[in-house]
Scaffold this motif. Structure first.
Motif, mmCIF file in Angstrom:
data_model
loop_
_atom_site.group_PDB
_atom_site.id
_atom_site.type_symbol
_atom_site.label_atom_id
_atom_site.label_comp_id
_atom_site.label_asym_id
_atom_site.label_seq_id
_atom_site.Cartn_x
_atom_site.Cartn_y
_atom_site.Cartn_z
ATOM 1 N N PHE A 217 29.749 31.496 105.981
ATOM 2 C CA PHE A 217 30.652 31.972 107.026
ATOM 3 C C PHE A 217 29.926 31.959 108.360
ATOM 4 C CE2 PHE A 217 32.640 35.766 109.248
ATOM 5 C CZ PHE A 217 33.745 35.053 109.683
ATOM 6 N N GLY A 219 30.264 33.585 110.925
ATOM 7 C CA GLY A 219 29.935 34.895 111.480
ATOM 8 C C GLY A 219 28.496 35.301 111.226
ATOM 9 N N ILE A 242 36.487 30.365 116.270
ATOM 10 C CA ILE A 242 36.357 31.125 115.020
ATOM 11 C C ILE A 242 35.580 32.417 115.285
ATOM 12 C CG2 ILE A 242 35.254 31.139 112.727
ATOM 13 C CD1 ILE A 242 35.881 28.096 112.599
ATOM 14 N N LYS A 246 37.587 35.705 114.609
ATOM 15 C CA LYS A 246 37.326 36.227 113.261
ATOM 16 C C LYS A 246 36.129 37.173 113.172
ATOM 17 C CE LYS A 246 40.321 33.319 111.191
ATOM 18 N NZ LYS A 246 41.457 33.718 110.388
ATOM 19 N N HIS A 248 33.200 40.044 115.500
ATOM 20 C CA HIS A 248 33.024 40.896 116.676
ATOM 21 C C HIS A 248 32.029 40.292 117.666
ATOM 22 C CE1 HIS A 248 29.449 42.015 114.391
ATOM 23 N NE2 HIS A 248 30.258 42.234 113.372
ATOM 24 N N GLU A 469 46.124 26.877 109.536
ATOM 25 C CA GLU A 469 44.864 26.208 109.869
ATOM 26 C C GLU A 469 45.170 24.768 110.244
ATOM 27 O OE1 GLU A 469 42.022 27.788 109.999
ATOM 28 O OE2 GLU A 469 42.650 29.635 108.978
ATOM 29 N N ASN A 476 34.717 18.625 113.156
ATOM 30 C CA ASN A 476 35.372 19.920 113.325
ATOM 31 C C ASN A 476 36.306 19.987 114.518
ATOM 32 O OD1 ASN A 476 34.337 20.967 111.070
ATOM 33 N ND2 ASN A 476 32.689 22.121 112.060
#
Lengths: 494, 79
Positions: A217, A219, A242, A246, A248, A469, A476
């Motif tokens: 992920f 993140g 993203i 998705k 913080h 999506e 990408n």
């Protein structure tokens, strides 16, 4: 002439500073340089020089060492994406004679019994047993890398980059990013993609370091940037979208981070604004480029990002970037033309495709196929791709303007505008929207009301579709052709 | 965790990745199963959140490294 790899390590080959940092291992510049030399000499002994060697791997030590060793040995590294389909792989292998493959073990099942030598992570040790300085001279026009990239027509194109191309572009990028040995970049972009490769190149040359993030992920980069005290982070539009939507990300502080870079397509202005507002002390570089130009063509100086919002800036040092009209003359402010580039970073050509090369590079000038306008100060704004123009009711419509407008709505997190065949208009403008949890009927009504009051009627979408999506291509970016197919399919069922 | 819930998770997992249910067991892992990439993972997370009306913490999204862990982590939120 200097081999590109020797150029990269010119200042750092004896350095004991870290180059690659992973959770369980640190590789220094000197260690990497020695290993690369050892593998290169083994390759030279087995295959000589001037041959093609395929490399397919995710970002890891194996990729870095093999990539540099192939180039150092005077051979050409043929790069393909790890998500390549069987058909494309067959096309590459068939069109390009290969003497060996370097393949990450988990990707071996892509190949059914190749007839040449295959090396995986497990073979690096046995290849790097020899201990001597290896020096194979190259010609500046020798091809160091062929990057197979998705062409707009569907077939793969092999972009041939020479030692000269790679050195020129690395030098130009360092000329404006001002990287030093204390710089450390957190890498999420694949090295088989020119933007990812440029991170590898510039950080070796600068004596800096890289942290590879291949985690499940995106993140997780938040933790990595802080833990490894990275100074830089680079992404394509979806990377930042993203992270913003998705995680913080925007409320983080990132005390070590000095700058962000963004390329690989237009990040909608509203996201650029969010990032520069959240991180006023950090530099945000909007950049533009193409595989055919090794990687980079332009950048917008970070202090101008608010004033010139949405601009890709001007040509980087060593590149002449001009927007030309149909007659080959520079456009006036406000007019639209095609972005063209000249410089030592422009590719030698497409592999085995003289016709394609002759269309893309004419008189030493590369025609990007991207349409743009310029402002009074000469800053360039991309308005669309020449192939990404919607023709509706006799008008040529660039989707970007409509997308930006719709994205300005708070309820909308993503918007891609496509043209689908229409009996009356030629093509109908359709907005394909991501809207999170918001009530779709309300969002549709808001979009239509905004467009109707802001745009000339021919630009107002004839339909709004919602999607969770977007289909993405290997870089990408939103795959507009596939998206179009999805929407056409959906609408034909209604 | 209930068996019913696990059946639904597996169905979603296989649908997102475009694979047969017979190709997946608890040890199917992100690092070695090629159809499972970071973009698919993002879709998987969205679909699980929608299906069970939950919202994962970021550390849990990162921790779903094999299919067994996906089930365990979902169960943590639905219990």
């Amino acid at each position: 002439m200097t081999n590109f790899v020797d150029y990269l390590f010119e200042n750092s080959r004896l350095s004991n500073r870290p180059f690659l940092l992973e959770s369980d291992v640190v590789i220094t510049h000197a260690q990497l340089y020695n290993t690369v030399n050892e593998i290169a000499s083994a390759l030279f002994e087995r295959y000589g020089s001037g041959n093609h060697i395929l490399l397919i791997s995710e970002n890891n030590y194996f990729f870095i060492a093999s990539y540099l060793a192939i180039i150092k040995s005077g051979n050409t590294a043929v790069l393909i994406e790890t998500k390549i389909g069987e058909k494309d792989l067959a096309q590459v292998v068939h069109s390009c004679p290969l003497v060996a493959y370097f393949a990450q073990e988990k990707l071996l099942d892509l190949f059914n019994g190749p007839s040449v030598d295959v090396y995986t992570e497990n073979d690096l040790n046995s290849l790097s047993k020899r201990k001597f300085e290896f020096c194979e001279s190259v010609h500046p026009e020798d091809v160091a890398v062929i990057i197979f990239t998705s062409g707009s027509t569907g077939t793969k194109k092999g972009v041939m980059l020479t030692h000269k191309n790679l050195i020129a572009n690395t030098e130009s990028i360092l000329g404006y990013l001002h990287l030093t040995e204390s710089d450390r970049v957190c890498v999420v972009l694949p090295f088989f993609y020119c933007y990812g490769a440029s991170l590898l190149h510039t950080h070796i040359r600068a004596g800096g370091s890289v942290v590879l993030n291949n985690k499940i992920f995106l993140g997780s980069v938040i933790k990595d940037i802080n833990q490894y005290e990275c100074t830089g982070f680079s992404g394509v539009p979806s990377t930042f979208q993203i992270l913003i939507n998705k995680t913080h990300f925007l409320s983080e502080e990132f005390p070590s981070l000095r700058y962000f870079t963004q390329a690989g397509g237009q990040l909608p202005n509203k996201y650029i604004q969010l990032i520069v507002d959240a991180f006023p002390q950090k530099e945000f570089f909007v950049m533009y480029g193409a595989t055919e130009a090794t990687a980079r063509l332009s950048y917008l100086p970070p202090h101008l990002v608010k004033e010139k919002m949405g601009s890709i800036g001007k040509g980087i040092p060593g590149v002449t970037l001009e927007v030309l009209d149909r007659n080959g003359l520079p456009i006036k402010p406000g007019e639209i033309g095609e972005i063209t580039a000249m410089g030592d970073n422009i590719m030698k050509g497409y592999y085995n495709d003289p016709e394609g090369t002759a269309v893309a590079v004419r008189g030493g000038r590369y025609y990007t196929g991207d349409l743009a306008t310029v402002d009074e100060d000469g800053y360039i704004y991309v308005v669309g791709r020449s192939k990404n123009i919607i023709k509706s009711g006799g008008y040529r419509i660039s989707p970007n303007e409509i997308e930006d407008l719709i994205l300005s709505l708070e309820e909308v997190s993503g918007c891609v505008v496509v043209g689908v065949p229409d009996d009356v208009m030629g093509e109908a403008v359709i907005a394909v929207v991501q809207s999170g949890g918001a009530e779709r009927e309300n969002v549709s009504a808001k979009i239509m009301s905004l467009c109707n009051t802001t745009l000339p009627s021919y630009k107002v979408p004839m339909g709004i579709e919602f999607i969770d999506e977007y289909p993405l291509n290997s870089s990408n970016k939103v795959d507009r052709n596939r998206l179009k197919a999805v929407i056409m399919d959906r609408r034909s069922q209604k | 965790m209930s068996d019913d819930q696990n059946v639904v998770i597996k169905k979603i997992f296989c649908e997102v990745l475009g694979v047969d249910e017979s190709d997946v067991d608890d040890s199917t892992s992100y690092n070695s199963f090629r159809p499972w990439d970071s973009l698919k993972h993002l879709q998987l997370v969205s679909m699980l959140e929608d299906e069970f009306d939950i919202e994962f913490e970021m550390d849990d999204i990162i921790a779903m490294e094999n299919f067994g862990l996906v089930k365990k982590i979902v169960a943590k939120y639905t219990q």
